[in-house]
Design an enzyme around this catalytic site. Structure first.
Site, PDB file in Angstrom:
ATOM      1  N   ALA A  28      75.783  23.935 -17.636  1.00  0.00           N
ATOM      2  CA  ALA A  28      76.678  22.957 -17.005  1.00  0.00           C
ATOM      3  C   ALA A  28      76.722  23.100 -15.493  1.00  0.00           C
ATOM      4  O   ALA A  28      77.540  22.484 -14.822  1.00  0.00           O
ATOM      5  CB  ALA A  28      78.083  23.076 -17.594  1.00  0.00           C
TER       6      ALA A  28
ATOM      7  N   ARG B  97      72.044  23.166  -4.771  1.00  0.00           N
ATOM      8  CA  ARG B  97      71.118  23.741  -3.787  1.00  0.00           C
ATOM      9  C   ARG B  97      69.655  23.339  -4.019  1.00  0.00           C
ATOM     10  O   ARG B  97      68.805  23.559  -3.164  1.00  0.00           O
ATOM     11  CB  ARG B  97      71.239  25.271  -3.774  1.00  0.00           C
ATOM     12  CG  ARG B  97      72.401  25.730  -2.891  1.00  0.00           C
ATOM     13  CD  ARG B  97      72.455  27.233  -2.814  1.00  0.00           C
ATOM     14  NE  ARG B  97      73.043  27.821  -4.000  1.00  0.00           N
ATOM     15  CZ  ARG B  97      72.882  29.099  -4.353  1.00  0.00           C
ATOM     16  NH1 ARG B  97      72.132  29.904  -3.623  1.00  0.00           N
ATOM     17  NH2 ARG B  97      73.475  29.575  -5.444  1.00  0.00           N
TER      18      ARG B  97
ATOM     19  N   TYR C 237      39.502  -0.900 -19.946  1.00  0.00           N
ATOM     20  CA  TYR C 237      40.791  -1.518 -19.649  1.00  0.00           C
ATOM     21  C   TYR C 237      40.553  -2.864 -18.983  1.00  0.00           C
ATOM     22  O   TYR C 237      39.738  -2.970 -18.056  1.00  0.00           O
ATOM     23  CB  TYR C 237      41.545  -0.572 -18.699  1.00  0.00           C
ATOM     24  CG  TYR C 237      42.958  -0.979 -18.341  1.00  0.00           C
ATOM     25  CD1 TYR C 237      43.881  -1.288 -19.326  1.00  0.00           C
ATOM     26  CD2 TYR C 237      43.364  -1.014 -17.006  1.00  0.00           C
ATOM     27  CE1 TYR C 237      45.185  -1.634 -18.986  1.00  0.00           C
ATOM     28  CE2 TYR C 237      44.663  -1.354 -16.665  1.00  0.00           C
ATOM     29  CZ  TYR C 237      45.568  -1.671 -17.652  1.00  0.00           C
ATOM     30  OH  TYR C 237      46.849  -2.007 -17.317  1.00  0.00           O
TER      31      TYR C 237
HETATM   32  C1  UD1 Z   1      77.673  35.277 -12.863  1.00  0.00           C
HETATM   33  C2  UD1 Z   1      78.491  36.502 -13.296  1.00  0.00           C
HETATM   34  C3  UD1 Z   1      78.108  37.693 -12.403  1.00  0.00           C
HETATM   35  C4  UD1 Z   1      76.627  37.942 -12.482  1.00  0.00           C
HETATM   36  C5  UD1 Z   1      75.860  36.665 -12.120  1.00  0.00           C
HETATM   37  C6  UD1 Z   1      74.392  36.857 -12.368  1.00  0.00           C
HETATM   38  C7  UD1 Z   1      80.643  35.658 -14.107  1.00  0.00           C
HETATM   39  C8  UD1 Z   1      82.063  35.449 -13.796  1.00  0.00           C
HETATM   40  N1  UD1 Z   1      79.904  36.220 -13.157  1.00  0.00           N
HETATM   41  O1  UD1 Z   1      78.104  34.954 -11.564  1.00  0.00           O
HETATM   42  O2  UD1 Z   1      78.803  38.841 -12.828  1.00  0.00           O
HETATM   43  O3  UD1 Z   1      76.274  39.005 -11.614  1.00  0.00           O
HETATM   44  O4  UD1 Z   1      76.287  35.570 -12.933  1.00  0.00           O
HETATM   45  O5  UD1 Z   1      73.690  35.746 -11.898  1.00  0.00           O
HETATM   46  O6  UD1 Z   1      80.209  35.342 -15.185  1.00  0.00           O
HETATM   47  N2  UD1 Z   1      78.216  27.835 -15.692  1.00  0.00           N
HETATM   48  C9  UD1 Z   1      78.689  26.800 -16.456  1.00  0.00           C
HETATM   49  N3  UD1 Z   1      79.967  26.387 -16.303  1.00  0.00           N
HETATM   50  C10 UD1 Z   1      80.818  26.965 -15.411  1.00  0.00           C
HETATM   51  C11 UD1 Z   1      80.332  28.030 -14.617  1.00  0.00           C
HETATM   52  C12 UD1 Z   1      79.025  28.448 -14.792  1.00  0.00           C
HETATM   53  O7  UD1 Z   1      77.943  26.250 -17.280  1.00  0.00           O
HETATM   54  O8  UD1 Z   1      81.966  26.553 -15.333  1.00  0.00           O
HETATM   55  C13 UD1 Z   1      76.838  28.285 -15.880  1.00  0.00           C
HETATM   56  C14 UD1 Z   1      75.958  27.977 -14.672  1.00  0.00           C
HETATM   57  O9  UD1 Z   1      75.297  26.761 -14.835  1.00  0.00           O
HETATM   58  C15 UD1 Z   1      74.975  29.138 -14.677  1.00  0.00           C
HETATM   59  C16 UD1 Z   1      75.758  30.284 -15.294  1.00  0.00           C
HETATM   60  O10 UD1 Z   1      76.828  29.693 -15.992  1.00  0.00           O
HETATM   61  O11 UD1 Z   1      73.868  28.852 -15.503  1.00  0.00           O
HETATM   62  C17 UD1 Z   1      76.252  31.270 -14.255  1.00  0.00           C
HETATM   63  O12 UD1 Z   1      77.129  30.633 -13.373  1.00  0.00           O
HETATM   64  P1  UD1 Z   1      77.233  31.024 -11.854  1.00  0.00           P
HETATM   65  O13 UD1 Z   1      78.274  30.201 -11.213  1.00  0.00           O
HETATM   66  O14 UD1 Z   1      75.883  31.018 -11.245  1.00  0.00           O
HETATM   67  O15 UD1 Z   1      77.734  32.532 -11.957  1.00  0.00           O
HETATM   68  P2  UD1 Z   1      77.802  33.576 -10.808  1.00  0.00           P
HETATM   69  O16 UD1 Z   1      78.957  33.297  -9.950  1.00  0.00           O
HETATM   70  O17 UD1 Z   1      76.488  33.677 -10.161  1.00  0.00           O
END
Ligand code: UD1
Ligand code: CA
Length: 461
Positions: free
Chosen positions: A20, A25, A380
């Protein structure tokens, strides 16, 4: 290079794929997880890995109005359940969007990110292992070269006590380099009890999946850690990371090819697809690109600068240099396709030769037929596509146009430079060109006349 599926584990497994994210970026009109590496979407790689690890049930969490992402997920796993996360309230909230699937309480739950395509099924299998031994939560850790931004693993011996997000971490905690790769496994019998206790009391006011660790502990459960390489948890947020993932996946695919008995003269210049199948003793010269759907049998040589896609090449054939094989090309055993030849939706029989500068589309070419340089199938007419059939042992002279639909019979000859519009019977010669005319001494007379005329006009000036 598609490897066999792993032995079906006895514990049932639900995979929750988080897709989601907004992917801003990437600066793209296409959702981030639909960008491609090695001929398959980023999401596709993840879906393949969770299938291979034996997750019989796959739930994909997508953002609102993301039918395209849902479609791609179902393309690879037709039975996938799609859940929509209406608001982006954090990774824990995203997992809870698949509540209905969690309520079925599978033995194992694995949570994977759709933008982390390098994770292998082997690592996912390792991530599940501690669950069978009683752990409630398993985190996937890696040693970060630069831990900035990642969640940090707070350990006590082998036990994972907590995961602290970078933004919530103290100075001391930020010095920890064992970081959270993001992927997680949870025991299905307690997963919902744990996740239902998530709160948003943190720096980002989000439901953190990572808090599952401390909640599990509070409920009297144990959490464990499985270690992966930094490469495997490489996430894709921008085009540079997309290119880095491509590079890493290409390296893996080349390695697998060489291990299985393929010679890559300059491996770093050969680009493979996730599903490229190369037989034993295939030789691939420098600068060859394989699009999706290519199977090459044993002992084939592919010369430099060739591009293949949706193609089958039988054993002992030779391709290129500079050949282009498009979807539906099927090259028979020991056949030869030479330079600047394009072949689409065409079967080439055993030992047939198409050595130079030719286009064959929607055709079939029989065994041992010879197609001369510059032959074109005119398949063609601006509306429909028509077939050309060139039967066994036929010989098509250079620079011929074969206007489809048309059949060139067995052993027939087509005179060079012909435009062939009518079927040619077996063993016949067909000519479709202006007849050659000879005028003796014409050139001498022409030159003499021209010289005289020039002489005359010079005198007048
Ligand atoms: C997350 C982890 C962090 C880890 C990092 C590794 C948490 C709170 N933190 O952080 O500990 O080191 O990944 O990359 O889990 N997503 C959704 N819905 C949301 C939020 C996220 O589907 O509401 C999905 C994103 O599309 C993505 C994944 O979850 O595929 C990770 O989300 P992202 O926001 O990148 O997490 P980080 O803040 O990087
Ligand atoms: Ca991230």
């Amino acid at each position: 290079m598609t490897s066999s599926p792993m032995k079906a584990p006895t514990r049932s497994c639900l995979a929750v794929v988080l897709a989601a994210g907004e992917g801003t970026r990437m600066k793209s009109n296409r959702p981030k997880v639909l960008h491609e590496i090695a001929g398959r979407s980023v999401l596709g790689h993840v879906m393949a890995a969770v299938t291979k690890v034996g997750a019989a049930e796959v739930s994909v969490v997508v953002g609102p109005d993301r039918d395209d992402v849902a479609r791609e997920a179902r393309n690879i796993v037709p039975s996938a359940h799609i859940f929509v996360q209406r608001e982006r309230l954090g990774t824990g909230h995203a997992v809870l969007s698949a509540r209905e699937a969690l309520e079925r309480r599978p033995d194992d739950v694995i949570v994977v990110y759709a933008d982390t395509p390098l994770v292998t099924a082997e690592t996912l299998a390792r991530l599940r292992e501690p669950l069978a031994k009683g752990a409630a939560v398993v985190g996937l850790g890696f040693e970060a070269r630069d831990p900035t931004g990642y969640g940090r693993f707070i350990m006590l011996g082998d036990e994972l006590l907590d995961i602290r997000e970078h933004k919530d971490a103290s100075e001391e905690e930020r010095r920890i380099t064992l970081c959270n790769g993001g992927l997680m496994a949870l025991r299905g019998d307690v997963a919902l009890d744990i996740l239902d206790q998530l709160e948003t009391k943190n720096a980002q006011k989000e439901y953190y999946l990572t808090d599952a660790v401390s909640i599990a502990r509070r409920l009297g459960h144990r959490s464990a850690v499985v270690i992966a390489s930094e490469e495997e948890v490489h996430g894709i947020n921008d085009r540079a990371q997309l290119a880095a993932a491509e590079r890493m996946i290409q390296e893996r695919l080349r390695q697998e090819a060489m291990v299985s008995g393929v010679t890559l003269v300059a491996p770093e210049t050969v680009f493979l697809s996730h599903d490229t199948q190369l037989g034993r003793d295939v030789v691939v010269e420098p600068h060859v690109v394989f699009g999706p759907g290519v199977t090459i049998e044993d002992g084939v040589i592919i010369h430099s600068f060739s591009h293949l896609e949706g193609t089958h090449v039988a054993s002992g054939a030779g391709i290129g240099p500079y050949a282009r094989l498009r979807p539906g090309a099927s090259i028979g055993p020991r056949a030869k396709v030479g330079n600047f030849v394009e072949i689409k939706n065409t079967e080439l029989g055993a030992g047939a030769k198409v050595s130079h500068l030719t286009y064959l589309g929607d055709a079939s070419v029989g065994a041992d037929a010879n197609i001369g340089a510059g032959t074109i199938t005119c398949n063609y007419d601006g509306f429909g596509k028509y077939r050309t059939e060139i039967q066994d042992g036929a010989f098509v002279g250079s620079n011929s146009s074969l206007v489809a639909p048309i059949t060139i019979g067995k052993g027939a000859f087509v005179g060079s430079g012909s435009v062939i519009t009518e079927n040619v019977p077996d063993n016949a010669l067909s000519l479709g060109r202006g007849r050659q005319v000879i005028k003796e001494d014409w050139a001498t007379e022409f030159r003499d006349k021209a010289k005289a005329a020039k002489h005359q006009s010079a005198k007048k000036v």
